[in-house]
Design a protein around this motif. Sequence first.
Motif: not given
Length: 186
Positions: A128-129, A145, A81, A74, A77-78, A132
């Motif tokens: 979005e991340v 999300t 992004s 997570f 990805a954060l 989700q």
Amino acid sequence: MLPEVRSYVSTALADQLEHQLDLAPHLEAGRLDVEGVAGVAVVAAAHSDGYAATGHLLGLLAALPAPTATGERFWSALWKSSGTAYLLPVNIRDSVLRSLAGEGTALARQVLSAVDEMTPPQRLAAGEVIGQALVESDHLPDLKTQVIGELWLRDLELTAWRVLHADRRSDDPAGRQAFLDAWTSV
């Protein structure tokens, strides 16, 4: 309220009482006179916005995956992004711990810097991340999300502002008098 936040509030309030009212932390409540009790109430009320905002800011972060090996995907990805490393656990750890110990402004400034650094597409991607992760942890599969993530980001941003704004309000009698003079002369 999280136990850590409750502890932070009581510690910060005790510090304020000792500093502003010259009340020793070990003083028994039965030894306070009416003026002392009123002073305690004033200090608590004056700082309640900052305590509540800091608690909410920490609560928002607590809703995300923990910064452990399990949550590593997570946080990676954060970072990718959002385009900012300001929110990475390694970069906010000290600010989070200082918030729990009584100082929320550093975390609030870091949050606002992170959000300010994001471009609109990066903010959408970060939303979005985040969304989700929140859908998975809060079991909200019927919500989009992107919507959840954007609401979380807005809440984070506004809460950080509230922490800074509450801290900015000082106990300056001259500033309060200037405010009163300005509004009474209108």
